[in-house]
Every structure is written in C-alpha cells, then in structure tokens.
Design a protein around this motif. Structure first.
Motif, short mmCIF file in Angstrom:
data_model
loop_
_atom_site.label_atom_id
_atom_site.label_comp_id
_atom_site.label_asym_id
_atom_site.label_seq_id
_atom_site.Cartn_x
_atom_site.Cartn_y
_atom_site.Cartn_z
N MET A 14 -30.57 90.77 -53.28
CA MET A 14 -30.30 91.81 -52.30
C MET A 14 -29.98 91.16 -50.96
O MET A 14 -30.67 90.26 -50.51
CB MET A 14 -31.52 92.73 -52.18
N SER A 15 -28.96 91.63 -50.30
CA SER A 15 -28.53 91.09 -49.02
C SER A 15 -29.36 91.65 -47.88
O SER A 15 -29.85 92.77 -47.94
CB SER A 15 -27.07 91.41 -48.76
N THR A 16 -29.49 90.85 -46.84
CA THR A 16 -30.16 91.28 -45.62
C THR A 16 -29.11 91.38 -44.52
O THR A 16 -28.24 90.53 -44.40
CB THR A 16 -31.26 90.28 -45.21
N PHE A 17 -29.22 92.43 -43.73
CA PHE A 17 -28.29 92.67 -42.63
C PHE A 17 -29.08 92.65 -41.33
O PHE A 17 -30.25 93.02 -41.30
CB PHE A 17 -27.60 94.01 -42.81
N PHE A 18 -28.45 92.21 -40.26
CA PHE A 18 -29.13 92.06 -38.98
C PHE A 18 -28.37 92.74 -37.85
O PHE A 18 -27.14 92.72 -37.82
CB PHE A 18 -29.26 90.58 -38.61
N VAL A 19 -29.13 93.31 -36.94
CA VAL A 19 -28.62 93.69 -35.62
C VAL A 19 -29.17 92.61 -34.71
O VAL A 19 -30.36 92.28 -34.77
CB VAL A 19 -29.12 95.08 -35.19
N TYR A 20 -28.31 92.01 -33.92
CA TYR A 20 -28.76 90.94 -33.03
C TYR A 20 -28.41 91.27 -31.59
O TYR A 20 -27.45 91.99 -31.32
CB TYR A 20 -28.18 89.58 -33.45
N ILE A 21 -29.23 90.75 -30.69
CA ILE A 21 -28.99 90.96 -29.27
C ILE A 21 -28.88 89.60 -28.60
O ILE A 21 -29.79 88.78 -28.70
CB ILE A 21 -30.12 91.79 -28.63
N LEU A 22 -27.75 89.40 -27.93
CA LEU A 22 -27.51 88.17 -27.19
C LEU A 22 -27.58 88.49 -25.71
O LEU A 22 -27.35 89.62 -25.30
CB LEU A 22 -26.12 87.61 -27.51
N GLN A 34 -24.64 89.39 -41.14
CA GLN A 34 -25.57 88.94 -42.18
C GLN A 34 -26.16 87.57 -41.81
O GLN A 34 -27.12 87.14 -42.42
CB GLN A 34 -24.88 88.86 -43.54
N ASN A 35 -25.59 86.93 -40.79
CA ASN A 35 -26.07 85.62 -40.36
C ASN A 35 -25.98 85.53 -38.84
O ASN A 35 -25.00 85.02 -38.29
CB ASN A 35 -25.23 84.52 -41.03
N PRO A 36 -27.01 86.02 -38.11
CA PRO A 36 -26.93 86.05 -36.65
C PRO A 36 -26.83 84.67 -36.00
O PRO A 36 -26.20 84.52 -34.96
CB PRO A 36 -28.20 86.78 -36.21
N GLU A 37 -27.41 83.65 -36.62
CA GLU A 37 -27.33 82.31 -36.04
C GLU A 37 -25.89 81.80 -36.06
O GLU A 37 -25.41 81.20 -35.11
CB GLU A 37 -28.25 81.33 -36.78
N LYS A 38 -25.19 82.07 -37.16
CA LYS A 38 -23.79 81.66 -37.27
C LYS A 38 -22.93 82.45 -36.28
O LYS A 38 -22.00 81.91 -35.66
CB LYS A 38 -23.29 81.87 -38.70
N ARG A 39 -23.22 83.73 -36.09
CA ARG A 39 -22.48 84.54 -35.11
C ARG A 39 -22.71 84.02 -33.70
O ARG A 39 -21.78 83.99 -32.89
CB ARG A 39 -22.90 86.01 -35.20
N LEU A 40 -23.94 83.60 -33.40
CA LEU A 40 -24.23 83.04 -32.08
C LEU A 40 -23.39 81.78 -31.86
O LEU A 40 -22.81 81.60 -30.79
CB LEU A 40 -25.72 82.71 -31.94
N PHE A 98 -32.55 94.35 -41.75
CA PHE A 98 -32.49 95.61 -42.48
C PHE A 98 -32.10 95.31 -43.92
O PHE A 98 -31.39 94.36 -44.20
CB PHE A 98 -31.44 96.54 -41.87
N GLU A 99 -32.56 96.17 -44.82
CA GLU A 99 -32.23 96.00 -46.23
C GLU A 99 -30.90 96.63 -46.60
O GLU A 99 -30.36 96.35 -47.66
CB GLU A 99 -33.34 96.59 -47.11
N SER A 100 -30.38 97.48 -45.72
CA SER A 100 -29.08 98.09 -46.04
C SER A 100 -28.13 97.97 -44.85
O SER A 100 -28.54 97.99 -43.69
CB SER A 100 -29.25 99.56 -46.42
N ASN A 101 -26.88 97.88 -45.21
CA ASN A 101 -25.80 97.80 -44.24
C ASN A 101 -25.79 99.04 -43.35
O ASN A 101 -25.66 98.94 -42.14
CB ASN A 101 -24.49 97.66 -45.03
N SER A 102 -25.94 100.20 -43.94
CA SER A 102 -25.84 101.45 -43.18
C SER A 102 -26.96 101.58 -42.15
O SER A 102 -26.73 102.05 -41.03
CB SER A 102 -25.83 102.66 -44.11
N LYS A 103 -28.17 101.15 -42.49
CA LYS A 103 -29.29 101.23 -41.54
C LYS A 103 -29.06 100.28 -40.37
O LYS A 103 -29.36 100.60 -39.22
CB LYS A 103 -30.61 100.92 -42.22
N ALA A 104 -28.53 99.11 -40.65
CA ALA A 104 -28.26 98.14 -39.59
C ALA A 104 -27.18 98.68 -38.64
O ALA A 104 -27.33 98.61 -37.42
CB ALA A 104 -27.83 96.81 -40.18
N LEU A 105 -26.11 99.21 -39.20
CA LEU A 105 -25.04 99.74 -38.36
C LEU A 105 -25.52 100.92 -37.52
O LEU A 105 -25.19 101.02 -36.33
CB LEU A 105 -23.85 100.16 -39.23
N LYS A 106 -26.29 101.81 -38.11
CA LYS A 106 -26.81 102.98 -37.38
C LYS A 106 -27.71 102.53 -36.24
O LYS A 106 -27.59 103.02 -35.11
CB LYS A 106 -27.58 103.89 -38.33
#
Length: 73
Positions: free
Chosen positions: A1-9, A23-29, A55-63
């Motif tokens: 199962m994939s993990t999704f992240f909301v990140y704040i910079l 899905q990879n906030p460190e790489k996005r940073l 988040f466990e789902s894409n939709s929850k992370a986006l919301k």
C-alpha cells in the motif's frame, strides 16, 4: 500500500510557506531547492521542510492539502 504526504516547506528568504503533495517529500524538497527548478520556487530557495503528514489514500492527502492551503488565505 502506498503512502501519500502533504508537506509544508518554509522559505526564510521570502518569509513564506509552501504546501505541497507527494509520495516522497524529501525528494520534492530536493527538487524545490535544486537548480533544475527554475520556475516555481527559485526565488524562495533555500526552503526547509517544516512538517509532513502521511495518509493512506491519495484522496485524503489531496483534501487535507486543499484545506491547509485555504487556511493560509
């Protein structure tokens, strides 16, 4: 199962937060701070990762990302 992240910079250079999703906030940073990123966040470099929320789902992370962005206004 994939993990999704909301990140704040945060950029102390321009005193602004950036809220994103990945899905990879460190790489996005790394991308936000790289020389390859010449359009979206070059003027705010360097940015630091303040937090990331998983988040466990894409939709929850986006919301949640949208909710946080709306709080900023």
């Amino acid at each position: 199962m994939s993990t999704f992240f909301v990140y704040i910079l945060f950029s102390s250079k321009i005193n602004k937060f950036y809220i994103g999703y990945s899905q990879n906030p460190e790489k996005r940073l790394e991308f936000h701070n790289s020389t390859l990123n010449k359009i979206w966040s070059k003027r705010g470099q360097p940015r630091g990762l303040k937090t990331s929320i998983s988040f466990e789902s894409n939709s929850k992370a986006l919301k949640t990302g949208r909710i946080i962005k709306n709080l900023e206004r």
